[in-house]
Design a protein around this motif. Structure first.
Motif, mmCIF file in Angstrom:
data_model
loop_
_atom_site.group_PDB
_atom_site.id
_atom_site.type_symbol
_atom_site.label_atom_id
_atom_site.label_comp_id
_atom_site.label_asym_id
_atom_site.label_seq_id
_atom_site.Cartn_x
_atom_site.Cartn_y
_atom_site.Cartn_z
ATOM 1 N N LEU A 150 0.734 -1.524 0.233
ATOM 2 C CA LEU A 150 0.030 -0.028 -0.416
ATOM 3 C C LEU A 150 0.937 1.092 -0.083
ATOM 4 C CD1 LEU A 150 -2.230 -1.368 2.471
ATOM 5 C CD2 LEU A 150 -2.498 -1.133 0.306
ATOM 6 N N ASN A 151 2.073 0.673 0.117
ATOM 7 C CA ASN A 151 2.751 2.350 0.519
ATOM 8 C C ASN A 151 4.254 2.293 0.017
ATOM 9 O OD1 ASN A 151 3.424 0.327 2.667
ATOM 10 N ND2 ASN A 151 3.811 2.562 4.118
ATOM 11 N N GLU A 152 4.842 1.971 -1.344
ATOM 12 C CA GLU A 152 5.524 0.929 -1.659
ATOM 13 C C GLU A 152 6.713 2.279 -2.173
ATOM 14 O OE1 GLU A 152 7.281 -2.163 -4.072
ATOM 15 O OE2 GLU A 152 4.555 -1.756 -4.195
ATOM 16 N N ASN A 153 6.321 3.138 -1.649
ATOM 17 C CA ASN A 153 7.757 4.151 -1.740
ATOM 18 C C ASN A 153 8.689 4.524 -0.440
ATOM 19 O OD1 ASN A 153 7.620 5.129 -4.768
ATOM 20 N ND2 ASN A 153 6.319 6.797 -3.676
ATOM 21 N N ALA A 154 7.900 3.481 0.567
ATOM 22 C CA ALA A 154 8.389 3.605 1.775
ATOM 23 C C ALA A 154 9.540 2.823 2.177
ATOM 24 C CB ALA A 154 6.990 3.616 3.100
ATOM 25 N N ARG A 155 10.565 3.102 2.991
ATOM 26 C CA ARG A 155 11.780 2.022 2.994
ATOM 27 C C ARG A 155 11.494 1.296 4.001
ATOM 28 N NH1 ARG A 155 16.028 0.831 1.382
ATOM 29 N NH2 ARG A 155 17.378 1.676 2.621
ATOM 30 N N LYS A 156 10.327 1.824 5.284
ATOM 31 C CA LYS A 156 10.688 0.930 6.199
ATOM 32 C C LYS A 156 8.663 0.697 6.512
ATOM 33 C CE LYS A 156 14.770 1.263 8.790
ATOM 34 N NZ LYS A 156 14.984 0.219 10.064
ATOM 35 N N GLY A 157 8.718 -0.177 6.631
ATOM 36 C CA GLY A 157 7.213 -0.147 7.229
ATOM 37 C C GLY A 157 5.689 -0.398 6.394
#
Length: 86
Positions: free
Chosen positions: A63-70
């Motif tokens: 759902l949040n492809e650009n996140a590095r963590k989480g």
């Protein structure tokens, strides 16, 4: 997707205890890899690798492809079709 394609995916999931456990762990929830890893007793990097494979098969979506963590993952409708047979 026809039944043959669904059953191909069911076989793909059943061939790996890890894939089965990860899909079941996510269920109808949204989870991060570390929570899945803790729940099923795997290392987070292994869970992340399996999630990538499941994503490639359109069984999970990030759902949040650009996140590095989480990064947040949830099962797709296709995954719920497959889970009916597990």
């Amino acid at each position: 997707m026809n039944n043959d394609e669904i059953f191909d995916l069911v076989g793909y999931i059943m061939a790996s205890e890890y894939r089965t456990k990860i899909l079941k762990s996510i269920g109808e929830n949204i989870k991060i890899p570390s929570a899945i890893a803790e729940e099923i007793g795997l290392r987070t990097n292994h869970v992340s690798n399996v999630l990538k494979d499941l994503k490639d098969k359109n069984l999970v979506v990030c759902l949040n492809e650009n996140a590095r963590k989480g990064r947040l993952y949830k099962n797709t409708d296709l995954a719920f079709e497959v889970l009916k047979y597990l």
